[in-house]
Motif scaffolding. Structure first.
Motif, PDB file in Angstrom:
ATOM      1  N   LEU A 155       0.848  -1.190   0.000  1.00 53.83           N
ATOM      2  CA  LEU A 155       0.000   0.000   0.000  1.00 53.83           C
ATOM      3  C   LEU A 155       0.884   1.241   0.000  1.00 53.83           C
ATOM      4  N   THR A 156       0.405   2.292  -0.631  1.00 56.02           N
ATOM      5  CA  THR A 156       1.176   3.525  -0.701  1.00 56.02           C
ATOM      6  C   THR A 156       0.667   4.520   0.335  1.00 56.02           C
ATOM      7  N   THR A 157       1.294   5.685   0.368  1.00 58.31           N
ATOM      8  CA  THR A 157       0.829   6.801   1.191  1.00 58.31           C
ATOM      9  C   THR A 157       0.168   7.873   0.332  1.00 58.31           C
ATOM     10  N   ASP A 158      -0.090   7.554  -0.933  1.00 52.66           N
ATOM     11  CA  ASP A 158      -0.718   8.519  -1.837  1.00 52.66           C
ATOM     12  C   ASP A 158      -2.108   8.899  -1.329  1.00 52.66           C
ATOM     13  N   ILE A 159      -2.478  10.145  -1.537  1.00 50.13           N
ATOM     14  CA  ILE A 159      -3.793  10.636  -1.149  1.00 50.13           C
ATOM     15  C   ILE A 159      -4.777  10.328  -2.268  1.00 50.13           C
ATOM     16  N   SER A 217       0.611  11.086   8.793  1.00 46.45           N
ATOM     17  CA  SER A 217      -0.153  11.378   7.577  1.00 46.45           C
ATOM     18  C   SER A 217      -0.272  12.879   7.356  1.00 46.45           C
ATOM     19  N   PRO A 218      -0.604  13.301   6.131  1.00 46.20           N
ATOM     20  CA  PRO A 218      -0.783  14.735   5.843  1.00 46.20           C
ATOM     21  C   PRO A 218      -2.187  15.249   6.131  1.00 46.20           C
ATOM     22  N   TYR A 219      -3.084  14.400   6.610  1.00 48.94           N
ATOM     23  CA  TYR A 219      -4.472  14.821   6.805  1.00 48.94           C
ATOM     24  C   TYR A 219      -4.570  15.831   7.943  1.00 48.94           C
ATOM     25  N   ASN A 266     -12.118  15.532  -1.914  1.00 51.92           N
ATOM     26  CA  ASN A 266     -10.815  16.160  -1.663  1.00 51.92           C
ATOM     27  C   ASN A 266     -10.736  16.882  -0.318  1.00 51.92           C
ATOM     28  N   ASN A 267     -11.718  16.711   0.562  1.00 50.27           N
ATOM     29  CA  ASN A 267     -11.624  17.359   1.862  1.00 50.27           C
ATOM     30  C   ASN A 267     -10.406  16.819   2.609  1.00 50.27           C
ATOM     31  N   PRO A 268      -9.607  17.683   3.241  1.00 50.72           N
ATOM     32  CA  PRO A 268      -8.345  17.243   3.838  1.00 50.72           C
ATOM     33  C   PRO A 268      -8.482  16.374   5.076  1.00 50.72           C
ATOM     34  N   GLU A 269      -9.706  16.233   5.609  1.00 56.66           N
ATOM     35  CA  GLU A 269      -9.912  15.387   6.781  1.00 56.66           C
ATOM     36  C   GLU A 269     -10.251  13.951   6.396  1.00 56.66           C
ATOM     37  N   ILE A 270     -10.729  13.725   5.178  1.00 55.60           N
ATOM     38  CA  ILE A 270     -11.210  12.414   4.771  1.00 55.60           C
ATOM     39  C   ILE A 270     -10.053  11.543   4.300  1.00 55.60           C
ATOM     40  N   ARG A 301     -12.012   8.978   8.750  1.00 59.26           N
ATOM     41  CA  ARG A 301     -11.656  10.406   8.700  1.00 59.26           C
ATOM     42  C   ARG A 301     -10.914  10.777   9.972  1.00 59.26           C
ATOM     43  N   LEU A 302     -10.218  11.887   9.915  1.00 60.68           N
ATOM     44  CA  LEU A 302      -9.297  12.224  10.994  1.00 60.68           C
ATOM     45  C   LEU A 302     -10.018  12.509  12.310  1.00 60.68           C
ATOM     46  N   GLY A 303     -11.227  13.092  12.256  1.00 63.86           N
ATOM     47  CA  GLY A 303     -11.944  13.331  13.503  1.00 63.86           C
ATOM     48  C   GLY A 303     -12.199  12.048  14.263  1.00 63.86           C
TER      49      GLY A 303
END
Length: 531
Positions: A205-209, A253-255, A293-297, A424-426
């Protein structure tokens, strides 16, 4: 939905943990530009490795964000929503009343849909794994299959583990299903176990968004859900692994939490209604019709009104005349409502209250009072009131606040465009906080994670926590995300009494194996205890 937009994060609260020593780090005026794109992976455009992943991932849409299957049975059985019977509407043979009152049995249609939808997804995964896949595609499909088995593990416990097309298998015990889900995810991540210092450099698995596909962080999110509920599933808690899986996402992660400055245009803005906001910001933006493309998802199910249908919250919850509010393509069905006690548990200045619920007198497209000429009384104005007179047989037609978390859009069709988060990050913050608190025996250790979400919701920080307060905070954050039943079971609250529900049978923590599946199994499936 394939669009690209730039988010600016302002005043982001960053919280860093060690495994045993908790320390807050507050960084003010943090500004960072990030681009999140799903180009090349949508239903309309194939996926990044060709079409090999399209069929199995598309199966997620069945029952995940509509009035069937996974969403229905995990939501209507909980203490936050119900489907009220309004005369002859929404009786449907009593299935919604049975879910709410925990009187469901082995012939329940929605429960059978959960079984069928999960195995249909597993079947697509098994078929895909027979084709020529890259190592990354194979890892994604195995992780996706593990997620479908997690749904079966959580809902039914004892199921068949089938790993090739057309095959059959004996019924496995719940512990065996847990071990299979765990091993598949660990293999996809390229590690023998989740630890505080795990190295994922060997993962396929990658770390690609790519929100519609599974990367390392999505797989860890599924593992965190699995370990968080391990004591329910196997009798053995796995709090540290849940903490480490969530912590890895938060640390690497970048999220980012979508907070102040993270906004999208409000697609439900009526041109002549000044009270409609121009934009949706923070929590509300995470679930908007343009939330791709929401940065939290981290991982979501793609829904689109034209080519990827299956999300119809607008139809499920709104009263028929609400069609005129946004110029909807069809008249809504007026079914799902929010329970009064749950709605009232939100503080008035909690931004999630406004984002999650539609409450009060309703207006049409031009802002005029919205009328129901078939009203139950002489007040024709539709007014979504918190109070509900009864579950059945004659619930007031505009009784109950309505679901609005996955918000609406002008001229919307019966299928919605909002993507539905699975990880998601929350939620990751809440899983990390809970796991840490349980592992160390101190609920106050979850305060930084809880307060980060309260800060995003416009609330002041809590100074202390216990299990009940944490569960309440989790309920407010995770409403309408199919987690409430699972959370109530984990916190020992599923047998509690709430509005129009008194059943306290612990056997109901598992759903019955559908009788139709037992009848078709030639004796290879047996029923769960208590049914």
């Amino acid at each position: 939905m394939k669009r690209l937009f730039k988010i600016t994060f302002l005043s982001t609260l960053l919280i860093a943990f060690s495994c045993t020593d908790l320390e807050d780090e507050l960084e003010d005026s943090f500004t960072e530009d990030k681009q999140f794109s799903n180009d090349g992976v949508s239903a309309g455009g194939g996926d990044s490795g060709g079409g090999a992943l399209l069929a199995p991932f598309s199966r997620l849409r069945a029952g995940s964000a509509g009035n069937t299957g996974f969403f229905a049975v995990n939501s209507v059985t909980a203490d936050d929503m119900a489907v009220t019977q309004k005369g002859g509407d929404w009786f449907d043979g009593g299935i919604w009343i049975q879910l709410h009152r925990h009187t469901y049995g082995s012939t329940h249609d929605r429960i059978n849909e959960l079984w069928n939808d999960s195995y249909a997804g597993i079947g697509e995964c098994n078929t895909s794994l027979q084709s020529s896949l890259t190592p990354n595609q194979t890892a994604q499909v195995r992780a996706l299959r593990a997620y479908f088995y997690w749904r079966l593990l959580d809902g039914f416990g004892r199921v068949k583990i089938i790993t090739s097309p057309g095959a059959d298998a004996p019924q496995s015990e719940r512990e065996e299903v847990f071990e299979f889900v765990e091993s598949e995810l660990l293999d996809a991540l390229g590690i023998p176990a989740v630890t505080a210092s795990m190295d994922l450099s060997g993962s396929a698995l990658t770390t690609d968004i790519s929100n519609y596909r599974i990367n390392q962080y999505a797989a860890l999110g599924i593992l965190a859900k699995l370990y968080l509920n391990a004591e329910v599933y196997t009798g053995t808690p796995r709090w540290e692994e849940a903490q480490w899986a969530a912590e890895y996402i938060l640390d690497n992660s970048p999220y980012q939490l979508c907070g102040e400055g993270c906004s999208v245009p409000n697609l439900a803005k009526r041109p002549g209604v000044d009270s409609d906001p121009e934009t949706l910001e923070g929590y509300a933006a995470v679930f908007a019709p343009n939330n791709e493309n929401n940065p939290e998802i981290i991982w979501a199910i793609e829904y689109d009104e034209t080519g990827a249908g299956g999300m119809n919250f607008n139809m499920m919850t709104l009263h028929g005349p609400s069609q005129l509010t946004w110029g909807l393509d069809e008249q809504p069905w007026n079914g799902f409502v929010v329970l009064e006690e749950f709605y009232n548990s939100f503080e008035e200045d909690d931004l999630r209250r406004e984002a999650n619920f539609l409450e009060g007198p309703q207006t049409d497209f031009n802002g005029n009072p919205l009328l129901d000429y078939a009203a139950d009384d002489d007040d024709l104005v539709i007014n979504y009131k918190p109070a509900i007179n009864e579950l059945e047989p004659n619930a007031i037609r505009d009784g109950g606040v309505r679901m609005k978390k996955f918000s609406f859009a002008l001229f919307q069709r019966s299928n919605m465009n909002n993507d539905y988060p699975i990880v998601r990050l929350g939620d990751v913050h809440l899983m990390r906080g809970e796991a840490l608190a349980r592992a160390q025996g101190d609920w106050n250790l979850a305060l930084p994670d809880v307060n980060a979400l309260r800060d995003r919701a416009g609330l002041g920080p809590l100074t202390s926590l216990d299990a009940d307060t944490f569960l309440a905070e989790r309920g407010k954050e995770m409403f309408q995300e199919s987690s409430r039943r699972i959370d109530l079971i984990r916190f020992g609250k599923y047998e509690d009494t709430w509005w129009e529900k008194t059943d306290a049978d612990p056997a109901k923590r598992l759903f019955p194996i559908p009788q139709a599946q037992i009848d078709a199994s030639d004796g290879t499936l047996t029923q769960n205890p208590g049914y």
